[in-house]
Design an enzyme around this catalytic site. Structure first.
Site, short mmCIF file in Angstrom:
data_model
loop_
_atom_site.label_atom_id
_atom_site.label_comp_id
_atom_site.label_asym_id
_atom_site.label_seq_id
_atom_site.Cartn_x
_atom_site.Cartn_y
_atom_site.Cartn_z
N PRO A 2 49.65 -1.01 -70.05
CG PRO A 2 51.96 -0.90 -69.76
CD PRO A 2 50.32 -0.23 -70.42
CD GLU A 3 44.34 -4.59 -67.88
OE1 GLU A 3 44.36 -5.45 -66.57
OE2 GLU A 3 43.60 -3.83 -68.69
CE LYS A 61 48.31 -2.95 -63.75
NZ LYS A 61 47.44 -1.94 -64.60
NE ARG A 274 39.38 2.50 -65.10
CZ ARG A 274 40.02 1.60 -64.76
NH1 ARG A 274 40.95 0.79 -65.98
NH2 ARG A 274 39.55 1.26 -63.54
#
Ligand SMILES: [Zn+2]
Length: 291
Positions: A2-3, A61, A274
């Site tokens: 989740p961002e 977050k 990534r």
């Protein structure tokens, strides 16, 4: 993972469905879910049972829910939640069967919907921290305010970014500089600002930084608008499967697809274990690296 927009959606869901309710009981089903609560699971349960969640706040977050006593006075503590890679906070009817990866359950004195923490990979977690009323717990205070926060200081961000000697994408992911921008939103924001992620921050103009911030804000704002629909189902959804991912991404995960602006095929490059996605035409690599 989740961002920031997804976490903000969760915050709004908690504000609507959990704030103002008094905890009747807490069950911890997996010790890892409360590993950041150093006094242990029993202490975590005792710190929340009988307390009322007064609100739901967010920094980056992290979410935090201050608690008050039965008479409304601040309890001096807040529950802090981080969703990690796969965490979900769900508001469910008590009759709803338990999820396979249910890690903690909160029931409320009103007998209504439960709050459930579900986390397949258990990188997320819950803890109770000391808190001064509604103020941010000390442990979260170092996290930068993000651009969805009304108190975000644009001029200070611009100055701090241009003082850094790093690459612009690394700076966007640096939680001490700007909160809550993950890999997906970084790539999308850089595309909107026509900047390659390896551009040195100390060579960006003020206008480029302003464009970048506009990009960050618009990407996050659009994602938030998409995620907002999940309230309607009474489901505080953070599984990252919202329509945003397929409908609005210009570059992220779009390798070999045409750039929506110029039609050039999007390229993928490796970045810190990534991937980074960009348009080689709109976002040329910087010609010379810093010497
Ligand atoms: Zn392009």
């Amino acid at each position: 993972m989740p961002e920031l927009p997804e976490v903000e959606v969760v915050r709004r869901g908690l504000e609507r469905w959990v704030a103002g309710r008094t905890v009747a009981a807490v069950e911890v089903h997996h010790p890892r879910a409360v590993r950041r609560h150093l006094e242990g699971a029993e202490h975590f349960v005792a710190a929340l049972t009988g307390r009322t969640f007064s609100a739901a706040h967010r920094r980056g977050k992290y979410l935090w829910l201050p608690t008050v006593e039965a008479d409304g006075t601040p309890a001096g503590r807040a529950m802090v939640a981080h969703l990690g890679m796969s965490g979900q906070l769900l508001v469910e009817k008590p009759a709803q069967p338990d999820e396979t990866h249910l890690r903690a359950r909160f029931t409320f004195t009103d007998g209504g919907r439960e709050l459930r923490f579900v986390d397949q990979r258990t990188f997320g977690g819950l803890a109770v921290e000391d808190a001064d009323g509604e103020r941010i717990p000390q442990r979260l205070a170092h996290i930068a305010i993000d651009p969805l926060d009304p108190s975000f200081d644009e001029a200070a961000f611009s100055a701090a970014l241009r003082r850094r000697k790093t690459e612009v994408k690394r700076a966007l992911l640096d939680q001490t500089l700007i909160g809550g921008v993950g890999n997906i939103y970084a790539d999308e924001s850089l595309w909107r600002a026509r900047l390659h992620g390896t551009r040195p921050t100390d060579r960006l103009t003020r206008a480029q930084v302003a464009d970048l911030l506009d990009g960050v804000r618009s990407v996050l704002g659009e994602a938030l608008a998409q995620g907002g629909t999940s309230f309607d189902s009474l489901y505080v959804d953070v599984n990252g499967q919202s329509g945003y991912f397929s409908r609005f991404l210009a570059v992220y995960g779009q390798v070999d697809r045409p750039c929506p602006r110029c039609g050039t095929p999007i390229v993928r490059e490796s970045f810190m274990n990534r991937s980074s996605y960009s348009c080689p035409q709109c976002q040329p690599r910087p010609r010379s690296r810093r010497s």
